[in-house]
Design an enzyme around this catalytic site. Structure first.
Site, mmCIF file in Angstrom:
data_model
loop_
_atom_site.group_PDB
_atom_site.id
_atom_site.type_symbol
_atom_site.label_atom_id
_atom_site.label_comp_id
_atom_site.label_asym_id
_atom_site.label_seq_id
_atom_site.Cartn_x
_atom_site.Cartn_y
_atom_site.Cartn_z
ATOM 1 N N GLY A 130 -26.845 58.281 11.892
ATOM 2 C CA GLY A 130 -27.435 58.981 10.593
ATOM 3 C C GLY A 130 -26.817 57.926 9.028
ATOM 4 O O GLY A 130 -26.769 56.798 9.732
ATOM 5 N N ILE A 135 -24.216 57.282 8.323
ATOM 6 C CA ILE A 135 -23.075 55.828 7.873
ATOM 7 C C ILE A 135 -23.612 55.439 8.759
ATOM 8 O O ILE A 135 -23.154 53.961 8.667
ATOM 9 C CB ILE A 135 -21.751 57.120 8.539
ATOM 10 C CG1 ILE A 135 -21.419 58.011 7.101
ATOM 11 C CG2 ILE A 135 -20.425 55.782 8.707
ATOM 12 C CD1 ILE A 135 -20.768 59.020 7.637
ATOM 13 N N ALA A 138 -15.868 59.651 13.040
ATOM 14 C CA ALA A 138 -16.644 61.124 12.741
ATOM 15 C C ALA A 138 -15.361 62.411 13.090
ATOM 16 O O ALA A 138 -15.132 63.291 11.769
ATOM 17 C CB ALA A 138 -17.218 61.043 13.814
ATOM 18 N N ARG A 139 -15.535 63.007 13.698
ATOM 19 C CA ARG A 139 -14.766 63.945 13.945
ATOM 20 C C ARG A 139 -13.656 63.792 14.877
ATOM 21 O O ARG A 139 -13.732 63.276 16.310
ATOM 22 C CB ARG A 139 -15.487 65.155 14.309
ATOM 23 C CG ARG A 139 -16.002 66.299 12.951
ATOM 24 C CD ARG A 139 -14.690 66.037 11.586
ATOM 25 N NE ARG A 139 -15.772 66.591 11.014
ATOM 26 C CZ ARG A 139 -15.852 66.737 10.081
ATOM 27 N NH1 ARG A 139 -16.052 65.245 9.850
ATOM 28 N NH2 ARG A 139 -15.708 66.952 8.703
ATOM 29 N N GLU A 152 -5.672 68.207 12.538
ATOM 30 C CA GLU A 152 -5.116 67.607 11.612
ATOM 31 C C GLU A 152 -4.508 68.706 10.560
ATOM 32 O O GLU A 152 -4.478 69.270 10.463
ATOM 33 C CB GLU A 152 -6.363 67.257 10.571
ATOM 34 C CG GLU A 152 -6.973 66.320 11.470
ATOM 35 C CD GLU A 152 -8.550 65.617 10.576
ATOM 36 O OE1 GLU A 152 -9.346 66.026 9.481
ATOM 37 O OE2 GLU A 152 -9.291 64.975 11.185
ATOM 38 N N HIS A 205 -7.260 61.079 7.396
ATOM 39 C CA HIS A 205 -9.374 61.535 6.980
ATOM 40 C C HIS A 205 -8.559 61.034 5.674
ATOM 41 O O HIS A 205 -9.180 62.152 5.268
ATOM 42 C CB HIS A 205 -8.586 62.923 7.155
ATOM 43 C CG HIS A 205 -10.266 63.444 7.768
ATOM 44 N ND1 HIS A 205 -10.268 64.483 7.929
ATOM 45 C CD2 HIS A 205 -11.671 63.208 7.117
ATOM 46 C CE1 HIS A 205 -11.723 64.401 8.623
ATOM 47 N NE2 HIS A 205 -12.516 63.696 7.996
ATOM 48 N N ALA A 248 -11.254 58.127 4.623
ATOM 49 C CA ALA A 248 -11.957 57.210 4.310
ATOM 50 C C ALA A 248 -13.798 57.820 3.723
ATOM 51 O O ALA A 248 -14.027 56.605 2.767
ATOM 52 C CB ALA A 248 -12.879 56.936 6.172
#
Length: 311
Positions: free
Chosen positions: A151, A153, A228-229, A258, A277, A279
């Site tokens: 996508g 990114i 990503a996740r 998280e 987390h 970025a």
């Protein structure tokens, strides 16, 4: 009476004036945005700008005036968006708003892992000037980088890597054309890549899509990078692969839970580079996510069609 909208503190400086121009009453929330705070401050709100906190069916039921949940970011796995749709509530996100920041962070992690930058710096600070002699670094040039997910990114990562003289392999559910890499099947990417970087959403098809079998397919010299996740990687399997030497290392910005628990084994492993987390949290990305999320709220409140509706 002005429509009430909930906005996290991080976004307030970028949107407060525009929301006021649209005659919306902004209520600032903490960035944690826990359920009790959102409900105590905005049970009657028409819109919520949401960070990464869960937004559940129960919360939706307790906010009868709600028209839109506007995600500050791309992922929406923290929102019960299907139930929201049943209640006539639109859920939106901000695709591409933080793509450059996340792509740069992914490439940075690949370089840090290749050059052992973190461990060398740590050793030097501790007085070990001989560490580097025992731990030679690697050139990125000539290596193979696998990009999973193409996508906004993933495409930026491929373009950024084009200057490093690497071989780029790409897997995407729907293959596309790209001058910056070659589309291959899942197994080929896993087996041939020296570095793998993940850029897919968390869906039933992708959750734990990287697990024991996938680590077995990877080279023992390979590194994996995840922006990503957290749930895309089976974290327990990752820890085992890192401890056993099945893969060489990892760069992680996202986790299954998280914030990453203090007792997580990942914190103890020397071959993992961890970030919290963050970025997508550059000044530029924060401004874009804030203003785009606010614009989506304004469109829905004005009975206009939002640009990036999820549900």
């Amino acid at each position: 009476m002005a429509n009430k909208v909930l906005v996290p503190q991080i976004a307030v400086p970028y949107v407060k004036d525009d929301l006021a121009k649209h005659h919306l009453k902004m209520i600032s929330t903490s960035n944690a945005q826990k359920a009790d705070e959102l409900l105590s401050k905005g049970k009657d709100a028409v819109a919520v700008m949401l960070l990464g906190a869960p937004f559940t069916k129960d919360m939706i039921d307790q906010m009868p005036n709600l028209k839109v949940i506007s995600r500050f970011g791309v992922g929406y796995d923290n929102v019960d968006y299907r139930y929201a749709a049943k209640k006539g509530i639109k859920v939106t996100n901000t695709p591409g708003a933080n793509a450059a920041s996340v792509a740069e962070a992914a490439v940075t992690d690949i370089l840090i892992l290749s050059k052992h930058s973190y461990s060398i710096s740590k050793a030097m600070r501790e007085g070990d000037n001989d560490y580097v002699a025992k731990h030679p670094t690697n050139e990125l040039a000539g290596k193979t980088v696998g990009i999973i997910g193409f996508g906004h990114i993933g495409r930026m990562v491929a373009k950024m890597l084009s200057g490093f003289n690497v071989n780029v392999l790409i897997w995407n559910r729907h293959p596309k054309q790209s001058q910056y890499g070659k589309f291959v099947d899942w197994d080929t990417l896993l087996k041939q890549s020296d570095f793998i970087t993940l850029h897919v959403p968390a869906t039933p098809d992708t959750i734990h899509s990287i697990s024991t079998n996938e680590f077995k397919m990877m080279k023992d010299s390979a590194h994996i990078v995840n922006f990503a996740r957290g749930s895309v990687i089976d974290q327990k399997a990752l820890v085992e692969a890192l401890k056993s030497g099945e893969i060489a290392g990892a760069g992680l910005d996202v986790y299954e839970k998280e914030p990453l628990p203090e007792d997580s084994e990942l914190r103890k492993l020397p071959n993992v580079y961890l970030t919290p987390h963050n970025a997508g949290h550059s000044y530029e990305a924060i401004e874009r996510m804030s203003t785009r999320a606010a614009s989506e709220m304004e469109r829905v409140i004005n009975n206009e069609q939002p640009k990036w509706q999820i549900n």
